[in-house]
Design a protein around this motif. Structure first.
Motif, PDB file in Angstrom:
ATOM      1  N   TRP A  27       0.837  -1.201   0.000  1.00  0.00           N
ATOM      2  CA  TRP A  27       0.000   0.000   0.000  1.00  0.00           C
ATOM      3  C   TRP A  27       0.873   1.252   0.000  1.00  0.00           C
ATOM      4  O   TRP A  27       0.637   2.196  -0.748  1.00  0.00           O
ATOM      5  N   ARG A  33      -5.191   1.184  -2.620  1.00  0.00           N
ATOM      6  CA  ARG A  33      -5.618   0.012  -1.864  1.00  0.00           C
ATOM      7  C   ARG A  33      -5.860  -1.206  -2.757  1.00  0.00           C
ATOM      8  O   ARG A  33      -5.426  -2.314  -2.441  1.00  0.00           O
ATOM      9  N   GLU A  37      -3.885  -4.715  -2.590  1.00  0.00           N
ATOM     10  CA  GLU A  37      -4.540  -6.000  -2.335  1.00  0.00           C
ATOM     11  C   GLU A  37      -4.129  -7.034  -3.377  1.00  0.00           C
ATOM     12  O   GLU A  37      -3.844  -8.180  -3.039  1.00  0.00           O
ATOM     13  N   VAL A  93      -4.070   6.027   1.602  1.00  0.00           N
ATOM     14  CA  VAL A  93      -3.655   5.342   2.821  1.00  0.00           C
ATOM     15  C   VAL A  93      -4.246   6.098   3.998  1.00  0.00           C
ATOM     16  O   VAL A  93      -4.137   7.316   4.073  1.00  0.00           O
TER      17      VAL A  93
END
Length: 164
Positions: A27, A33, A37, A93
């Protein structure tokens, strides 16, 4: 199947133990995001498919950090990513706390170049020493210290700009 000290590695336990670290590093490196992931998932898929034998947990942890950095680099250099348009506020973030100053620090960290952001994440968020970061990133301790110093200088500049 990967092995740890000659015994089969419990990849579920590795995910539990280092999954959050891998995700945070991705991240902080990618600033998005969804991409983080994807990168974190690919790292653990690679671990499950790996036939590596790890000497100890530190060796496994170093492998996970290096694999995360490589996945992030590959993702950021991909042709697909170069031909997409990011959403207006890509650096999403979350702040480290509820204080508005924490949010501005988080945004300033997001503006740092990737090598500086990685060093800051590993040192200030994950708690690694410069020597450990050097081992993880495959660079000398002095390089890590330079990156941290330059990152702090840039952060001061960014935060002063925000105040003015």
């Amino acid at each position: 199947m990967p092995k740890l000290n000659g015994a089969p590695l419990d990849c579920g336990a590795a995910l539990e133990r280092w999954g959050a670290m891998v995700f945070r590093l991705a991240w902080h490196t990618l600033g998005c995001r969804e991409d983080a992931e994807d990168a974190a998932q690919e790292v653990f898929v690679s671990l499950v498919q790996s036939k590596s034998t790890f000497r100890d947990e530190e060796h496994l942890q170093r492998w996970l950090v290096r694999c995360t950095i490589h996945r992030c680099r590959n993702l950021s250099l991909s042709a697909w990513r170069r031909h997409t348009v990011p959403l207006p506020e890509r650096w999403d973030v979350p702040a480290y706390g509820s204080d508005p100053m924490d949010q501005s620090v988080s945004e300033a960290v997001g503006r740092l170049p990737t090598p500086y952001r990685q060093a800051v994440c590993l040192h200030y968020v994950e708690g690694y020493t410069a020597l450990e970061i050097g081992r993880l990133l495959g660079c000398p301790r002095g390089t890590v210290l330079s990156r941290l110093s330059r990152a702090r200088t840039l952060l001061r500049t960014y935060l002063k700009e925000e105040v003015l």
